[in-house]
Design an enzyme around this catalytic site. Sequence first.
Site, short mmCIF file in Angstrom:
data_model
loop_
_atom_site.label_atom_id
_atom_site.label_comp_id
_atom_site.label_asym_id
_atom_site.label_seq_id
_atom_site.Cartn_x
_atom_site.Cartn_y
_atom_site.Cartn_z
N MET A 103 0.30 3.43 -8.27
CA MET A 103 0.62 2.67 -7.04
C MET A 103 0.29 0.99 -7.18
SD MET A 103 -1.51 5.58 -4.85
CE MET A 103 -2.36 6.41 -6.13
N ASP A 128 0.88 -1.30 0.03
CA ASP A 128 -0.04 -0.08 -0.04
C ASP A 128 0.74 1.34 -0.02
OD1 ASP A 128 -2.76 -1.03 0.24
OD2 ASP A 128 -1.77 -2.28 1.93
N THR A 129 0.45 2.07 -0.81
CA THR A 129 1.55 3.26 -1.29
C THR A 129 0.56 4.36 -1.63
OG1 THR A 129 3.17 1.80 -1.98
CG2 THR A 129 3.22 4.15 -2.58
N VAL A 130 1.16 5.79 -1.48
CA VAL A 130 0.36 6.77 -1.99
C VAL A 130 1.44 7.43 -3.13
CG1 VAL A 130 -0.89 7.40 -0.21
CG2 VAL A 130 1.28 8.57 -0.11
N SER A 159 5.58 5.63 1.37
CA SER A 159 4.87 4.50 1.53
C SER A 159 5.39 3.84 2.71
CB SER A 159 5.20 3.18 0.28
OG SER A 159 4.64 2.20 0.74
#
Length: 528
Positions: free
Chosen positions: A431, A349-351, A368
């Site tokens: 992402m 999970d990342t922005v 992240s």
Amino acid sequence: MRSFQFPGRSVAYGAHGMAATSSPLATISALDVLRNGGNSIDAAVTASAVLCITEPHMTGIGGDCFALIGKNDGTIEGINGSGRASAKADAEWLKASCLTAIDPKSVHAVTEPGAIDAWSALLARHGTMDLKEALKPAIRLAEEGVPTTPRVAADWAQDETDLARDEGARLHYFKNGRVPKTGEVMCYPALAQTLRWIAERGRDGFYEGAIAEDIVAHLRLRGSLLTLEDFAATRSSWVEPIATEFAGAELVEIPPNGSGLTALIALNMLKQFDMSKYGAASPERYHLQIEALKLAWVLRNRHIADPDAMTVAPAQLLCDQVALELADRIDMRRALVSPENLVAMPGSDTVYLTVADKDGMAVSFINSIYWSFGSGIVTPKSGIALQNRGANFVTIPGHPNCIGPGKRPLHTIIPAMVRRRGRIDMSFGVMGGAYQPMGHLAVMLNRYVYGMDVQTALDFPRLFPQEGKVEVEAGIDSALRRGLAERGHDLVDASEPLGGGQAILFERALDVLAGGSDFRKDGLALGY
């Protein structure tokens, strides 16, 4: 242009500046900075800090950061803000530990958080404000609270059982003994106080003193090797980007330990085919994408690591001979079966965000904590969710990516930028953990071969090869599925959307900026 009789998003336009993030509050914060005289770096760091509040499962100050900075003259530089393993993670420790892998939820998956140092370095080199100013919106939102958006709530609900196991996670990421529901307001008083401390003392306030002591003491109770000396030694690295030409444009990526090299290797293979003769939604286009990524992934797993530990230079893997040899292995009629060393990567999970300002400076920025809520270890006192990037290390002695003292692990997060005719043409990112190189391939094809606008290029249906199967989104229609199945691809429905993404395009003929934000997240692109 999209049909206005169907659901969808229009491209956002701006004459003076543009911000695109995965959270409306972050986008608005970035735009406020631009309108008040700040530049794209100021706005990006401000937005990244806000995202730590609006999407705490995706990012945080306990994680890492990478960025590409493109100037109006076309020059691009990068920063690697990824953390390292402890200096004590040596061969003797590894042998004694008997570890066959680094479990993503183990304390040994926690590496030094590199984000705060990267934010500070970016502002010092290119910004007009300091951390004290950039952190103000995030501090206010952490104190006042933010409503939980639909996609965030859906993701958060999947983590309830894991979060319940950790004292700090229950304290800071539960509401009334459970995860928040859509629309419920979440406040982060401990994190607000931590951010205030950093705002007053700068990056040293995070890596030395009370905060570092809190993190190290909390991790030591669980058997971590990280020390105060490891934290004090944390430094980002300014890096020279790597690139390849494709369809009249140049895709620019961060060099290893990031996985941008994977996208470039795959793109070099696709250059050996006339992609324009296949339709954007054709089995041939997707088949070639899948096969190119599968082969590129083999090289990724063999070679990408801390650059000081790599035995093969990126330039060697990007040469024409490698591209030709790999492309020659692709059969247009049949899928490759189990290319050697094709190892699945954990989901993450990342922005991602991108900002462009009135002076033509663009930043492609990704932050992240890796898995959702990272390691699942949250410091009770300071309220920091700690990343688990160390899970990407292998434990095979002699492998370039074997965990070792002070090493950076292979990384999945990869910001991208495109240069065309010597100037910045597009800043974008996708992402979705291991999906990201495939996302870069898709956006490059959609924009530079099939001529899609930035919003359509991001929204277009996605698929991803993983462990011998191909995950397909609901947008992949039955005709395309049949065509891929006929070529031997084992298709499975994706359990969730494949990533997200944002992009900003420099429409130089019109002297405007065009922005897009992927519908797969709750994000927003806005210009002014």
